[in-house]
Motif scaffolding. Structure first.
Motif, PDB file in Angstrom:
ATOM      1  N   SER A  20      73.539  35.441  56.913  1.00  0.00           N
ATOM      2  CA  SER A  20      73.048  33.999  57.274  1.00  0.00           C
ATOM      3  C   SER A  20      71.639  34.253  57.775  1.00  0.00           C
ATOM      4  O   SER A  20      70.513  33.445  56.957  1.00  0.00           O
ATOM      5  N   SER A  21      70.873  35.293  58.330  1.00  0.00           N
ATOM      6  CA  SER A  21      69.781  35.555  58.893  1.00  0.00           C
ATOM      7  C   SER A  21      68.845  35.933  57.431  1.00  0.00           C
ATOM      8  O   SER A  21      67.893  35.359  57.431  1.00  0.00           O
ATOM      9  N   ALA A  23      69.590  34.910  54.434  1.00  0.00           N
ATOM     10  CA  ALA A  23      69.441  33.764  53.686  1.00  0.00           C
ATOM     11  C   ALA A  23      68.320  32.742  54.329  1.00  0.00           C
ATOM     12  O   ALA A  23      67.456  32.227  53.630  1.00  0.00           O
ATOM     13  N   LYS A  24      68.263  32.678  55.466  1.00  0.00           N
ATOM     14  CA  LYS A  24      67.256  31.855  56.135  1.00  0.00           C
ATOM     15  C   LYS A  24      65.858  32.584  56.150  1.00  0.00           C
ATOM     16  O   LYS A  24      65.186  31.739  55.717  1.00  0.00           O
ATOM     17  N   SER A  25      65.582  33.632  56.092  1.00  0.00           N
ATOM     18  CA  SER A  25      64.481  34.243  55.968  1.00  0.00           C
ATOM     19  C   SER A  25      63.926  34.032  54.456  1.00  0.00           C
ATOM     20  O   SER A  25      62.734  34.339  54.265  1.00  0.00           O
ATOM     21  N   GLY A  27      64.459  31.088  52.961  1.00  0.00           N
ATOM     22  CA  GLY A  27      64.470  29.935  52.626  1.00  0.00           C
ATOM     23  C   GLY A  27      65.759  29.248  52.125  1.00  0.00           C
ATOM     24  O   GLY A  27      65.724  28.164  51.613  1.00  0.00           O
ATOM     25  N   THR A  29      69.616  27.930  53.265  1.00  0.00           N
ATOM     26  CA  THR A  29      70.777  27.425  54.356  1.00  0.00           C
ATOM     27  C   THR A  29      72.072  27.644  53.778  1.00  0.00           C
ATOM     28  O   THR A  29      72.371  27.259  52.982  1.00  0.00           O
ATOM     29  N   LYS A  31      75.858  27.887  55.135  1.00  0.00           N
ATOM     30  CA  LYS A  31      76.763  27.467  56.436  1.00  0.00           C
ATOM     31  C   LYS A  31      78.287  27.306  55.959  1.00  0.00           C
ATOM     32  O   LYS A  31      78.493  27.355  54.828  1.00  0.00           O
ATOM     33  N   SER A  66      69.618  26.009  45.225  1.00  0.00           N
ATOM     34  CA  SER A  66      70.654  25.995  45.911  1.00  0.00           C
ATOM     35  C   SER A  66      72.144  26.030  44.861  1.00  0.00           C
ATOM     36  O   SER A  66      73.187  26.541  44.920  1.00  0.00           O
TER      37      SER A  66
END
Length: 76
Positions: A20-21, A23-25, A27, A29, A31, A66
C-alpha cells in the motif's frame, strides 16, 4: 514508471502495508479487495501476461492507469 516496473518493485513487498505504501508513493490508491488481490497475486508469484505487458508498454505512469492495474489484479 510502467506497470511492469511497479509490479517488479511490488514483488519486494512482504506485507500489505508495504504494498500500500509503495502504491501510494507512486500515486496509486490501493484499498480493500484491490490491495488484497494484488498482494495475493504477488505472493502466488503470478506474472503479467504478454497481453497485459503490451497494453502497459505504451502506457502510463507516473501513474499506472487504474484500469491497467485492475486488469492485472483481476485477470483470470
Amino acid at each position: 514508471m510502467t506497470i511492469e516496473e511497479f509490479i517488479s518493485l511490488a514483488k519486494n513487498c512482504s506485507t500489505k502495508a508495504e504494498l500500500s505504501s509503495l502504491a501510494k508513493s507512486n500515486g496509486i490508491t490501493l484499498k480493500g479487495d484491490d490491495l488484497n488481490n494484488l498482494f495475493q497475486k504477488i505472493v502466488d508469484g503470478e506474472e503479467l501476461s504478454d497481453e497485459s505487458l503490451e497494453s502497459a508498454a505504451g502506457g502510463t505512469t507516473y501513474g499506472i492507469s487504474s484500469q491497467q492495474l485492475k486488469d492485472f489484479i483481476y485477470k483470470k
